[in-house]
Design an enzyme around this catalytic site. Structure first.
Site, mmCIF file in Angstrom:
data_model
loop_
_atom_site.group_PDB
_atom_site.id
_atom_site.type_symbol
_atom_site.label_atom_id
_atom_site.label_comp_id
_atom_site.label_asym_id
_atom_site.label_seq_id
_atom_site.Cartn_x
_atom_site.Cartn_y
_atom_site.Cartn_z
ATOM 1 N N ASP A 1 -41.242 40.658 -7.926
ATOM 2 C CA ASP A 1 -42.532 40.614 -8.619
ATOM 3 C C ASP A 1 -42.282 40.137 -10.052
ATOM 4 O O ASP A 1 -41.372 40.595 -10.735
ATOM 5 C CB ASP A 1 -43.162 42.006 -8.612
ATOM 6 C CG ASP A 1 -44.620 41.997 -9.012
ATOM 7 O OD1 ASP A 1 -45.453 42.391 -8.193
ATOM 8 O OD2 ASP A 1 -44.933 41.603 -10.155
ATOM 9 N N ASN B 1 -51.948 46.779 -1.282
ATOM 10 C CA ASN B 1 -53.337 46.817 -1.711
ATOM 11 C C ASN B 1 -54.075 45.906 -0.743
ATOM 12 O O ASN B 1 -53.942 44.690 -0.802
ATOM 13 C CB ASN B 1 -53.462 46.338 -3.157
ATOM 14 C CG ASN B 1 -52.756 47.274 -4.125
ATOM 15 O OD1 ASN B 1 -52.770 48.483 -3.939
ATOM 16 N ND2 ASN B 1 -52.134 46.708 -5.148
ATOM 17 N N GLN C 1 -56.293 44.789 -4.636
ATOM 18 C CA GLN C 1 -55.572 43.554 -4.291
ATOM 19 C C GLN C 1 -56.080 42.404 -5.160
ATOM 20 O O GLN C 1 -57.251 42.048 -5.105
ATOM 21 C CB GLN C 1 -55.774 43.214 -2.813
ATOM 22 C CG GLN C 1 -54.978 41.983 -2.378
ATOM 23 C CD GLN C 1 -55.161 41.656 -0.889
ATOM 24 O OE1 GLN C 1 -55.971 42.275 -0.208
ATOM 25 N NE2 GLN C 1 -54.417 40.679 -0.418
ATOM 26 N N GLU C 2 -55.178 41.874 -5.967
ATOM 27 C CA GLU C 2 -55.552 40.766 -6.854
ATOM 28 C C GLU C 2 -55.161 39.414 -6.269
ATOM 29 O O GLU C 2 -55.889 38.441 -6.424
ATOM 30 C CB GLU C 2 -54.917 40.965 -8.237
ATOM 31 C CG GLU C 2 -55.535 42.164 -8.944
ATOM 32 C CD GLU C 2 -55.046 42.352 -10.356
ATOM 33 O OE1 GLU C 2 -54.118 41.623 -10.773
ATOM 34 O OE2 GLU C 2 -55.589 43.246 -11.022
ATOM 35 N N HIS D 1 -49.397 41.063 0.904
ATOM 36 C CA HIS D 1 -48.066 41.319 0.332
ATOM 37 C C HIS D 1 -47.812 42.813 0.316
ATOM 38 O O HIS D 1 -48.671 43.601 -0.077
ATOM 39 C CB HIS D 1 -47.922 40.728 -1.076
ATOM 40 C CG HIS D 1 -49.021 41.128 -2.016
ATOM 41 N ND1 HIS D 1 -50.263 40.547 -1.986
ATOM 42 C CD2 HIS D 1 -49.051 42.046 -3.005
ATOM 43 C CE1 HIS D 1 -51.032 41.086 -2.918
ATOM 44 N NE2 HIS D 1 -50.320 42.009 -3.554
ATOM 45 N N HIS E 1 -45.651 45.778 -1.377
ATOM 46 C CA HIS E 1 -44.862 46.085 -2.569
ATOM 47 C C HIS E 1 -43.735 47.045 -2.189
ATOM 48 O O HIS E 1 -43.975 48.058 -1.519
ATOM 49 C CB HIS E 1 -45.719 46.810 -3.615
ATOM 50 C CG HIS E 1 -46.815 46.000 -4.233
ATOM 51 N ND1 HIS E 1 -46.683 45.396 -5.458
ATOM 52 C CD2 HIS E 1 -48.068 45.710 -3.811
ATOM 53 C CE1 HIS E 1 -47.812 44.777 -5.771
ATOM 54 N NE2 HIS E 1 -48.676 44.946 -4.795
HETATM 55 P P1 5GP Z 1 -51.770 43.055 -6.045
HETATM 56 O O1 5GP Z 1 -52.528 43.773 -7.128
HETATM 57 O O2 5GP Z 1 -52.522 41.854 -5.550
HETATM 58 O O3 5GP Z 1 -51.362 43.976 -4.934
HETATM 59 O O4 5GP Z 1 -50.414 42.612 -6.705
HETATM 60 C C1 5GP Z 1 -50.090 41.291 -6.968
HETATM 61 C C2 5GP Z 1 -48.701 41.308 -7.545
HETATM 62 O O5 5GP Z 1 -48.266 39.965 -7.636
HETATM 63 C C3 5GP Z 1 -48.631 41.880 -8.962
HETATM 64 O O6 5GP Z 1 -47.706 42.969 -8.963
HETATM 65 C C4 5GP Z 1 -48.174 40.706 -9.823
HETATM 66 O O7 5GP Z 1 -47.268 41.097 -10.829
HETATM 67 C C5 5GP Z 1 -47.524 39.789 -8.812
HETATM 68 N N1 5GP Z 1 -47.631 38.377 -9.147
HETATM 69 C C6 5GP Z 1 -48.740 37.728 -9.574
HETATM 70 N N2 5GP Z 1 -48.458 36.422 -9.778
HETATM 71 C C7 5GP Z 1 -47.153 36.249 -9.459
HETATM 72 C C8 5GP Z 1 -46.279 35.112 -9.471
HETATM 73 O O8 5GP Z 1 -46.647 34.002 -9.822
HETATM 74 N N3 5GP Z 1 -44.997 35.305 -9.068
HETATM 75 C C9 5GP Z 1 -44.551 36.539 -8.675
HETATM 76 N N4 5GP Z 1 -43.266 36.638 -8.299
HETATM 77 N N5 5GP Z 1 -45.334 37.629 -8.651
HETATM 78 C C10 5GP Z 1 -46.622 37.499 -9.042
#
Ligand code: 5GP
Ligand code: ZN
Length: 139
Positions: free
Chosen positions: A30, A86, A93-94, A99, A101
């Site tokens: 991440d 998420n 989930q962003e 994915h 974690h």
């Molecule tokens: P979410 O909130 O969607 O579950 O988490 C998305 C995760 O993706 C976050 O922890 C964020 O730091 C990670 N992330 C977002 N953009 C990138 C990227 O360009 N490269 C990597 N390796 N991780 C990313």
């Protein structure tokens, strides 16, 4: 999907710290880690939510998580890990590409158990619990 950051990492169009690859899954660090070794495991193809995954890809994803956990823990000398997804924007989930974690945890790191993710706890009656049980159950 053309504007998806994880599809771009899977296609090697943008840089990712890739640590493992299988037929259907990719694991990379991440970029904004919650702990050293915070790793994401994604399907190589674009699926927004867990329910969208074909069985074969889902099996590969969870097997990959299972295989990676001890390697991640060992690499950063972690005491434990939280594993979580998420699954949908309302759950935080962003990036709308499935994915998982893998978040390494350390004694006294000040973090919380997975129970801390939800909002206000519901006060459910036995009847409400019965209804939920039968709505979910296939037994
Ligand atoms: P979410 O909130 O969607 O579950 O988490 C998305 C995760 O993706 C976050 O922890 C964020 O730091 C990670 N992330 C977002 N953009 C990138 C990227 O360009 N490269 C990597 N390796 N991780 C990313
Ligand atoms: Zn994608």
């Amino acid at each position: 999907m053309s504007d998806c950051i994880f599809c771009a990492i899977a296609a090697r169009d943008i840089h990712g710290r890739i640590v493992h690859e299988t037929e259907h899954s990719l694991a990379f660090l991440d970029v904004n880690p919650l702990a050293p070794g915070h790793t994401l495991v994604v399907p190589k193809d674009h699926y927004a939510r867990l329910d969208d995954l074909p069985d074969e890809i889902s099996e590969d994803l969870f097997r990959t998580v299972d295989e990676l956990v001890p390697r991640v823990e060992e690499a950063v000398d972690a005491d434990a890990t939280n594993i979580g997804l998420n699954n949908g924007p309302a759950a935080g989930q962003e990036v709308e590409h499935v994915h998982a974690h893998i978040i390494p945890r350390f004694e006294d790191d000040g973090g919380n158990p997975i129970h801390a993710v939800a909002g206000k706890r519901p006060d459910l009656s036995d009847e409400e619990m019965d209804d939920i049980e039968s709505d979910i159950s296939d037994l």
